[in-house]
Scaffold this motif. Sequence first.
Motif, PDB file in Angstrom:
ATOM      1  N   HIS A  71     -61.458 -10.347  -5.066  1.00 31.17           N
ATOM      2  CA  HIS A  71     -62.205 -10.054  -3.844  1.00 31.17           C
ATOM      3  C   HIS A  71     -61.478  -9.103  -2.901  1.00 31.17           C
ATOM      4  CE1 HIS A  71     -59.533 -13.385  -2.920  1.00 31.17           C
ATOM      5  NE2 HIS A  71     -59.655 -13.107  -1.631  1.00 31.17           N
ATOM      6  N   ASN A  72     -60.185  -8.902  -3.124  1.00 34.66           N
ATOM      7  CA  ASN A  72     -59.426  -7.938  -2.313  1.00 34.66           C
ATOM      8  C   ASN A  72     -59.353  -6.566  -2.966  1.00 34.66           C
ATOM      9  OD1 ASN A  72     -58.742  -9.708  -0.190  1.00 34.66           O
ATOM     10  ND2 ASN A  72     -57.108 -10.611  -1.438  1.00 34.66           N
ATOM     11  N   MET A  73     -60.100  -6.371  -4.045  1.00 38.24           N
ATOM     12  CA  MET A  73     -60.112  -5.132  -4.826  1.00 38.24           C
ATOM     13  C   MET A  73     -58.778  -4.891  -5.530  1.00 38.24           C
ATOM     14  SD  MET A  73     -63.166  -4.506  -4.235  1.00 38.24           S
ATOM     15  CE  MET A  73     -63.999  -5.701  -3.209  1.00 38.24           C
ATOM     16  N   ALA A  96     -49.428  -6.091  -8.297  1.00 37.89           N
ATOM     17  CA  ALA A  96     -49.028  -5.676  -6.950  1.00 37.89           C
ATOM     18  C   ALA A  96     -49.193  -4.178  -6.740  1.00 37.89           C
ATOM     19  CB  ALA A  96     -47.581  -6.074  -6.696  1.00 37.89           C
ATOM     20  N   GLY A  97     -49.900  -3.829  -5.659  1.00 39.31           N
ATOM     21  CA  GLY A  97     -50.033  -2.438  -5.263  1.00 39.31           C
ATOM     22  C   GLY A  97     -51.085  -1.649  -6.015  1.00 39.31           C
ATOM     23  N   LEU A  98     -51.832  -2.296  -6.899  1.00 45.14           N
ATOM     24  CA  LEU A  98     -52.835  -1.576  -7.695  1.00 45.14           C
ATOM     25  C   LEU A  98     -54.234  -2.042  -7.307  1.00 45.14           C
ATOM     26  CD1 LEU A  98     -53.303   0.488  -9.959  1.00 45.14           C
ATOM     27  CD2 LEU A  98     -53.216  -1.403 -11.592  1.00 45.14           C
ATOM     28  N   TYR A  99     -55.071  -1.080  -6.942  1.00 44.61           N
ATOM     29  CA  TYR A  99     -56.423  -1.379  -6.485  1.00 44.61           C
ATOM     30  C   TYR A  99     -57.431  -0.534  -7.270  1.00 44.61           C
ATOM     31  CZ  TYR A  99     -53.679  -3.246  -2.638  1.00 44.61           C
ATOM     32  OH  TYR A  99     -52.753  -3.940  -1.906  1.00 44.61           O
ATOM     33  N   ALA A 100     -58.641  -1.033  -7.371  1.00 42.53           N
ATOM     34  CA  ALA A 100     -59.720  -0.272  -8.019  1.00 42.53           C
ATOM     35  C   ALA A 100     -61.010  -0.541  -7.264  1.00 42.53           C
ATOM     36  CB  ALA A 100     -59.863  -0.668  -9.490  1.00 42.53           C
ATOM     37  N   VAL A 101     -61.882   0.455  -7.209  1.00 44.54           N
ATOM     38  CA  VAL A 101     -63.096   0.346  -6.394  1.00 44.54           C
ATOM     39  C   VAL A 101     -64.285   0.980  -7.124  1.00 44.54           C
ATOM     40  CG1 VAL A 101     -61.735   0.441  -4.274  1.00 44.54           C
ATOM     41  CG2 VAL A 101     -62.706   2.551  -5.195  1.00 44.54           C
ATOM     42  N   GLY A 102     -65.460   0.734  -6.549  1.00 42.53           N
ATOM     43  CA  GLY A 102     -66.672   1.411  -7.004  1.00 42.53           C
ATOM     44  C   GLY A 102     -67.090   1.069  -8.423  1.00 42.53           C
ATOM     45  N   ALA A 128     -69.374   1.183  -3.516  1.00 48.16           N
ATOM     46  CA  ALA A 128     -68.295   2.171  -3.478  1.00 48.16           C
ATOM     47  C   ALA A 128     -67.713   2.281  -2.066  1.00 48.16           C
ATOM     48  CB  ALA A 128     -68.812   3.527  -3.952  1.00 48.16           C
ATOM     49  N   ILE A 129     -68.604   2.319  -1.076  1.00 44.79           N
ATOM     50  CA  ILE A 129     -68.158   2.425   0.319  1.00 44.79           C
ATOM     51  C   ILE A 129     -67.408   1.167   0.754  1.00 44.79           C
ATOM     52  CG2 ILE A 129     -68.937   2.565   2.713  1.00 44.79           C
ATOM     53  CD1 ILE A 129     -71.272   4.293   1.719  1.00 44.79           C
ATOM     54  N   CYS A 130     -68.023   0.009   0.506  1.00 45.18           N
ATOM     55  CA  CYS A 130     -67.427  -1.238   0.983  1.00 45.18           C
ATOM     56  C   CYS A 130     -66.140  -1.581   0.240  1.00 45.18           C
ATOM     57  CB  CYS A 130     -68.432  -2.371   0.847  1.00 45.18           C
ATOM     58  SG  CYS A 130     -69.856  -2.186   1.941  1.00 45.18           S
ATOM     59  N   SER A 131     -66.139  -1.400  -1.069  1.00 41.66           N
ATOM     60  CA  SER A 131     -64.926  -1.708  -1.832  1.00 41.66           C
ATOM     61  C   SER A 131     -63.810  -0.740  -1.474  1.00 41.66           C
ATOM     62  CB  SER A 131     -65.213  -1.667  -3.339  1.00 41.66           C
ATOM     63  OG  SER A 131     -65.620  -0.376  -3.760  1.00 41.66           O
ATOM     64  N   GLY A 132     -64.160   0.509  -1.197  1.00 41.62           N
ATOM     65  CA  GLY A 132     -63.150   1.486  -0.779  1.00 41.62           C
ATOM     66  C   GLY A 132     -62.518   1.106   0.549  1.00 41.62           C
ATOM     67  N   ARG A 133     -63.351   0.629   1.477  1.00 37.76           N
ATOM     68  CA  ARG A 133     -62.833   0.201   2.783  1.00 37.76           C
ATOM     69  C   ARG A 133     -61.895  -0.993   2.621  1.00 37.76           C
ATOM     70  NH1 ARG A 133     -64.101  -3.895   5.819  1.00 37.76           N
ATOM     71  NH2 ARG A 133     -66.010  -4.334   4.656  1.00 37.76           N
ATOM     72  N   ILE A 134     -62.338  -1.973   1.839  1.00 38.66           N
ATOM     73  CA  ILE A 134     -61.511  -3.169   1.642  1.00 38.66           C
ATOM     74  C   ILE A 134     -60.193  -2.811   0.960  1.00 38.66           C
ATOM     75  CG2 ILE A 134     -61.358  -5.381   0.421  1.00 38.66           C
ATOM     76  CD1 ILE A 134     -64.436  -5.576   0.792  1.00 38.66           C
ATOM     77  N   ALA A 135     -60.273  -1.972  -0.079  1.00 45.71           N
ATOM     78  CA  ALA A 135     -59.051  -1.579  -0.797  1.00 45.71           C
ATOM     79  C   ALA A 135     -58.101  -0.829   0.117  1.00 45.71           C
ATOM     80  CB  ALA A 135     -59.404  -0.732  -2.011  1.00 45.71           C
ATOM     81  N   GLY A 136     -58.660   0.024   0.976  1.00 50.68           N
ATOM     82  CA  GLY A 136     -57.812   0.767   1.915  1.00 50.68           C
ATOM     83  C   GLY A 136     -57.093  -0.147   2.874  1.00 50.68           C
ATOM     84  N   GLU A 137     -57.813  -1.137   3.389  1.00 53.46           N
ATOM     85  CA  GLU A 137     -57.198  -2.101   4.314  1.00 53.46           C
ATOM     86  C   GLU A 137     -56.107  -2.903   3.609  1.00 53.46           C
ATOM     87  OE1 GLU A 137     -60.572  -4.352   5.546  1.00 53.46           O
ATOM     88  OE2 GLU A 137     -61.156  -2.942   7.134  1.00 53.46           O
ATOM     89  N   LYS A 138     -56.395  -3.363   2.411  1.00 57.58           N
ATOM     90  CA  LYS A 138     -55.430  -4.185   1.685  1.00 57.58           C
ATOM     91  C   LYS A 138     -54.221  -3.363   1.233  1.00 57.58           C
ATOM     92  CE  LYS A 138     -57.805  -7.874   2.227  1.00 57.58           C
ATOM     93  NZ  LYS A 138     -57.305  -8.918   3.149  1.00 57.58           N
ATOM     94  N   ALA A 139     -54.453  -2.109   0.885  1.00 55.92           N
ATOM     95  CA  ALA A 139     -53.339  -1.243   0.481  1.00 55.92           C
ATOM     96  C   ALA A 139     -52.408  -0.990   1.681  1.00 55.92           C
ATOM     97  CB  ALA A 139     -53.870   0.090  -0.060  1.00 55.92           C
ATOM     98  N   LEU A 140     -52.989  -0.842   2.864  1.00 55.86           N
ATOM     99  CA  LEU A 140     -52.181  -0.639   4.062  1.00 55.86           C
ATOM    100  C   LEU A 140     -51.353  -1.885   4.356  1.00 55.86           C
ATOM    101  CD1 LEU A 140     -51.432   1.150   6.459  1.00 55.86           C
ATOM    102  CD2 LEU A 140     -53.402   0.211   7.694  1.00 55.86           C
ATOM    103  N   GLU A 141     -51.967  -3.037   4.206  1.00 57.81           N
ATOM    104  CA  GLU A 141     -51.230  -4.292   4.396  1.00 57.81           C
ATOM    105  C   GLU A 141     -50.064  -4.378   3.389  1.00 57.81           C
ATOM    106  OE1 GLU A 141     -53.845  -7.600   4.093  1.00 57.81           O
ATOM    107  OE2 GLU A 141     -55.149  -6.960   5.757  1.00 57.81           O
ATOM    108  N   TYR A 142     -50.325  -3.963   2.169  1.00 54.66           N
ATOM    109  CA  TYR A 142     -49.276  -4.017   1.137  1.00 54.66           C
ATOM    110  C   TYR A 142     -48.133  -3.079   1.479  1.00 54.66           C
ATOM    111  CZ  TYR A 142     -47.009  -3.185  -3.365  1.00 54.66           C
ATOM    112  OH  TYR A 142     -46.094  -3.044  -4.366  1.00 54.66           O
ATOM    113  N   LEU A 143     -48.454  -1.885   1.963  1.00 48.47           N
ATOM    114  CA  LEU A 143     -47.412  -0.915   2.310  1.00 48.47           C
ATOM    115  C   LEU A 143     -46.571  -1.406   3.485  1.00 48.47           C
ATOM    116  CD1 LEU A 143     -49.409   2.425   1.992  1.00 48.47           C
ATOM    117  CD2 LEU A 143     -47.566   1.625   0.502  1.00 48.47           C
ATOM    118  N   LYS A 144     -47.200  -2.124   4.398  1.00 43.69           N
ATOM    119  CA  LYS A 144     -46.457  -2.639   5.552  1.00 43.69           C
ATOM    120  C   LYS A 144     -45.547  -3.805   5.172  1.00 43.69           C
ATOM    121  CE  LYS A 144     -49.707  -1.239   9.180  1.00 43.69           C
ATOM    122  NZ  LYS A 144     -50.609  -1.710  10.251  1.00 43.69           N
TER     123      LYS A 144
END
Length: 251
Positions: free
Chosen positions: A193-195, A206-212, A235-251
Amino acid sequence: YRMAMELGAATEGLGMIQLIGPRTKGSPYVAAIVVEPNTVWLNKKGERFVDESLSFRWPEAANSLARQPDRFCYTLFDDEVRRIFMEEGLLRGWMAYQTGTKMTKLDEELEAAKKHGEIKIADSLDEIADWMNIRPDTLRVSVETYNEDCDKGYDAAFAKDPKYLLPIRKAPFYALKCHQGFHGTVGGIKINHNMEVVDQNDEPIAGLYAVGSDTGGWEGDTYCLILSGTTFAFAICSGRIAGEKALEYLK
């Protein structure tokens, strides 16, 4: 896909195709009439296999075609139906040729489309049967049975809406060979659910996401007309979620 799988990604729905059909080669003008509900669809054995008005729900019509031998069929109609196409217009419509469009150029378009070798215009059903490579009596039985149902106002085989029941009696007769088409592919990489891409044990990598549409598990092989635009929205919603989660991972 390959890079994700090399990192241990699991797959889900890999190779899933959403279908369209029936479709015909050549002119979109001609393609618009093969899915009209007042025609008759016959498989390669010369048998009806579905209520032709299912074309209004084209993903389901495509699924029915996919179950036929060699995944092709013939759209059959007579000169009266041709007249309706030209003078009264389309009932279903397709692409640029919407409901009510009068197909005034149909005769010349059919003639031009003959070069593909997938249209037969004949003065007898026996000629049509010969072109379809089936026994003439097989085609006659299919057509006569359908005509009897048209006269009764009830499709005993598939319960097609009576307003679409038009007999095939007036020569010349028209047969168009139709094929399976496809809308697109969906599915592939398994996610949570976090993409996040997950491995064979459903543990996130860890650190790997996929969308759309490259991901699987959220869409079936039948396109949803009731909620159209699902792949675009996902595609839009999964991209947004993946972007948010990727930012959390980078932090």
